[in-house]
Design an enzyme around this catalytic site. Sequence first.
Site, short mmCIF file in Angstrom:
data_model
loop_
_atom_site.label_atom_id
_atom_site.label_comp_id
_atom_site.label_asym_id
_atom_site.label_seq_id
_atom_site.Cartn_x
_atom_site.Cartn_y
_atom_site.Cartn_z
CG ASN A 210 197.77 -26.61 3.48
OD1 ASN A 210 196.53 -26.43 3.98
ND2 ASN A 210 198.24 -27.57 4.23
CE LYS A 288 210.05 -13.87 17.30
NZ LYS A 288 209.73 -12.20 17.69
CB ILE A 309 197.30 -39.66 7.74
CG1 ILE A 309 198.04 -38.43 8.82
CG2 ILE A 309 195.78 -40.11 8.75
CD1 ILE A 309 197.38 -37.32 9.13
CE LYS A 343 198.83 -40.36 -0.89
NZ LYS A 343 199.10 -39.32 0.31
O1 C5P Z 1 200.13 -37.06 -1.42
P1 C5P Z 1 199.15 -36.15 -1.27
O2 C5P Z 1 199.33 -35.20 -0.09
O3 C5P Z 1 198.86 -35.34 -2.89
O4 C5P Z 1 198.04 -36.93 -0.98
C1 C5P Z 1 196.71 -36.36 -0.72
C2 C5P Z 1 195.84 -37.39 -0.04
O5 C5P Z 1 196.71 -37.83 1.09
C3 C5P Z 1 194.76 -36.62 0.80
O6 C5P Z 1 193.52 -37.44 0.89
C4 C5P Z 1 195.27 -36.33 2.08
O7 C5P Z 1 194.36 -36.01 2.85
C5 C5P Z 1 196.02 -37.61 2.24
N1 C5P Z 1 197.47 -37.33 3.03
C6 C5P Z 1 197.25 -37.86 4.33
N2 C5P Z 1 198.80 -37.84 5.08
C7 C5P Z 1 199.72 -37.07 4.48
C8 C5P Z 1 199.62 -36.70 3.19
C9 C5P Z 1 198.34 -36.66 2.38
O8 C5P Z 1 196.43 -38.58 4.88
N3 C5P Z 1 200.75 -37.09 5.09
#
Ligand code: C5P
Length: 402
Positions: A210, A288, A309, A343
């Site tokens: 991204n 590939k 995470i 979260k």
């Molecule tokens: O659910 P979303 O991706 O929008 O949430 C964003 C927050 O969660 C951010 O703080 C991002 O760093 C964290 N995040 C994460 N692991 C993921 C997805 C998002 O730590 N797989």
Amino acid sequence: MQRLYRKRIVLGVGGGIAAYKSAELVRRLRDQGAEVRVVMTSGGREFITPLTLQALSGHPVHLDLLDPAAEAAMGHIELARWADLVLIAPTTADLMARLAQGVANDLLTTLVLATNAPIALAPAMNQAMWADPATQANRVLLQQRGIRLFGPASGSQACGDVGMGRMLEADDLAQAAADCFERSLLTGLHLLITAGPTQENIDPVRYITNHSSGKMGFALAEAAAEAGARVTLVAGPVFLPTPDRVQRVDVVSARDMLTACEAAMPCDLFIAAAAVADYRPEVIAPHKLKKDPSKGDGLLLQMVRNPDILATLAGREDRPFSVGFAAETENLLEYATRKLRDKNLDLIVANDVANPSIGFNSEENAVTVIDRQQHETRFSQASKGHIARQLIAFIADRFHQA
Ligand code: C5P
């Protein structure tokens, strides 16, 4: 946010042409919420009137050590005890020499000896005077004693010379004064932070990622280290230098990022600034991928969810104070509030990535922080470094209240 809210600053004004900037400095310090009392040397009074500084600070200016009326109002020892910071701007070569020798022959130098508050000097002098070995020896001595120096800067001087010795501008001095207070905010604490994108491999040459540049996360890591924290920065693939005193761990995928974060635990605070890919290809092709005419013009990639995470760390028994980011293109505050709850976070930083002047890949940001009580605190558009320092001060404040 007012970074110097209710901080008491004694501003010493020495006798140099840069004293004209002190008037502006009083305003900038007060803008940041500080209470300011001005002490002038006799030299300072030759360059700017006490009346100007009295009007701007809202208090009588302190001029003489042996003035019975002033001593009755607030004596020099009281003033020395009152201060949270003594900032001398401008500091002349003569003042540096007197301070280095511990001379106490006027109100300002006496006050410096009497105070327990941190002391910061903003030198301002001709470039040759600054470069002179005597001044440099004094500088070293003062710094060894823990006195901070703000500047000087290099540039054109009032005397026509060009070189080191210009006093910093009022804005920079006010920010440097604010930094003095933030330095100790996170002392002794371990702060873990994720930054940048993750990269999810499809085959040995292709991946999904991204637009995250990592700039906000790196700026937060830098600000946290400045605030005294031990910082572990787990970074996805970005092209950014590692900030000073920051322990960096480079990772590629979301799963690597989780492993690195778990290895860095325990921590006191966790800031998840990374833009983690929510999904990854279920299998990474060992070779590939080739165009396959038998499957028509399309390619179907089976994707699976990545671990979250932030939710994983915020759900642990040794849970750190957890701060998430919500980068959204619509319904910003509503989605952010939902994430805070889902979260199990302490704070969430919401930023509108639909606005091209802020957020992903841009130099500036503007954010709203939401807490568990759904109180919103807004940080208006500024450089990511500036926003990061404000955010770290805010997060530290909330951490200590928790
Ligand atoms: O659910 P979303 O991706 O929008 O949430 C964003 C927050 O969660 C951010 O703080 C991002 O760093 C964290 N995040 C994460 N692991 C993921 C997805 C998002 O730590 N797989």
